[in-house]
Every structure is written in C-alpha cells, then in structure tokens.
Scaffold this motif. Structure first.
Motif, PDB file in Angstrom:
ATOM      1  N   HIS A  60       4.801  18.891  24.141  1.00 51.26           N
ATOM      2  CA  HIS A  60       5.650  17.931  23.423  1.00 51.26           C
ATOM      3  C   HIS A  60       4.808  16.812  22.803  1.00 51.26           C
ATOM      4  O   HIS A  60       5.006  16.447  21.638  1.00 51.26           O
ATOM      5  CB  HIS A  60       6.699  17.359  24.380  1.00 51.26           C
ATOM      6  CG  HIS A  60       7.546  16.300  23.783  1.00 51.26           C
ATOM      7  ND1 HIS A  60       7.427  14.981  24.150  1.00 51.26           N
ATOM      8  CD2 HIS A  60       8.504  16.350  22.832  1.00 51.26           C
ATOM      9  CE1 HIS A  60       8.294  14.262  23.442  1.00 51.26           C
ATOM     10  NE2 HIS A  60       8.948  15.072  22.636  1.00 51.26           N
ATOM     11  N   GLN A  61       3.869  16.266  23.563  1.00 46.00           N
ATOM     12  CA  GLN A  61       3.015  15.192  23.051  1.00 46.00           C
ATOM     13  C   GLN A  61       2.174  15.661  21.866  1.00 46.00           C
ATOM     14  O   GLN A  61       2.018  14.934  20.875  1.00 46.00           O
ATOM     15  CB  GLN A  61       2.106  14.662  24.155  1.00 46.00           C
ATOM     16  CG  GLN A  61       2.847  13.868  25.205  1.00 46.00           C
ATOM     17  CD  GLN A  61       1.956  13.467  26.367  1.00 46.00           C
ATOM     18  OE1 GLN A  61       0.779  13.804  26.417  1.00 46.00           O
ATOM     19  NE2 GLN A  61       2.522  12.751  27.327  1.00 46.00           N
ATOM     20  N   THR A  68       4.457  16.081  18.783  1.00 42.77           N
ATOM     21  CA  THR A  68       4.849  14.760  18.296  1.00 42.77           C
ATOM     22  C   THR A  68       3.688  14.112  17.550  1.00 42.77           C
ATOM     23  O   THR A  68       3.882  13.480  16.511  1.00 42.77           O
ATOM     24  CB  THR A  68       5.307  13.866  19.458  1.00 42.77           C
ATOM     25  OG1 THR A  68       6.399  14.501  20.125  1.00 42.77           O
ATOM     26  CG2 THR A  68       5.757  12.498  18.972  1.00 42.77           C
ATOM     27  N   GLY A 106       9.174  16.469  14.306  1.00 42.88           N
ATOM     28  CA  GLY A 106      10.227  15.602  14.792  1.00 42.88           C
ATOM     29  C   GLY A 106      11.222  16.212  15.756  1.00 42.88           C
ATOM     30  O   GLY A 106      12.063  15.507  16.284  1.00 42.88           O
ATOM     31  N   GLY A 107      11.162  17.508  16.009  1.00 41.82           N
ATOM     32  CA  GLY A 107      12.134  18.087  16.914  1.00 41.82           C
ATOM     33  C   GLY A 107      11.718  19.444  17.426  1.00 41.82           C
ATOM     34  O   GLY A 107      10.933  20.146  16.794  1.00 41.82           O
TER      35      GLY A 107
END
Length: 112
Positions: A17-18, A21, A26-27
C-alpha cells in the motif's frame, strides 16, 4: 488501462500500500482469500493432532492503472511483497477495456 491483480502474503499489505501510494496510485481493493501454489500448503499440529492445511491465507489486490504506470506499479508490488521465501505470491496484468466512476459518470482513465 490495465488491471493489476496480485496475490501476496497478508503481512505485506501495508508495505505494498505504501509503495503504490508513493507512486501516486489513488486507490486499490484488497480481499482476504485462500489458495495454494507450488508450496501445496503445510502440516500443523494442534493439541497433539497433526493436520494438513492446503489453502493458505493470502491477500488479493486489485489495482486499476493507466498503461504508462503499469510497469512501475508491478515493480513496486513485487519489491514490497518479496521475502525470498516460497509463497511470496503472483502478479497478473490484464487489459482493462472500460472504467466508469458511478458518482460522476467519468469514463476511461479519468474514472480510475
């Protein structure tokens, strides 16, 4: 547009996730799933009884990206999810024909 589908170990979700990002993605969607690959599960003991666990817990990540960002996203997922041990997972890249943001009606790359 591409859809990246990745199966990873559950403890690697935050790192993946990091990384995504950090790329400006964005998702993403993460699902708890079970499966097996070459490791074919493993054997555990519980209260003295031995039993076979064939389906291991994994996290399936779905990420829609613009085609120009695909390679960077795949590399980021692979780097963040890698432990060097069996069962690290797999990444699949699929063509994404259309996307629609329901709230605004945006389509195509604007919708992702």
């Amino acid at each position: 547009m591409k859809l990246i589908l990745a199966m990873i170990k559950p403890n690697k979700l935050d790192e993946v996730h990091q990384e995504l990002t950090g790329l400006g993605i964005g998702g993403m969607t993460a699902l708890e799933v079970k499966g097996y690959g070459r490791q074919k599960g493993h054997t555990e003991k519980y209260r003295g009884a031995e039993y076979q666990i064939e389906f291991l817990p994994k996290i399936m990540i779905l990420v829609a990206v613009n085609s120009d960002l695909t390679e960077k996203a795949v590399q980021a997922i692979a780097a963040a999810a890698k432990t060097g041990n069996i069962g690290d997972g797999k990444i699949f890249v699929l063509s994404l024909e259309e996307a629609l943001r329901i709230r605004t009606g945006e389509t195509g790359p604007d919708a992702i």
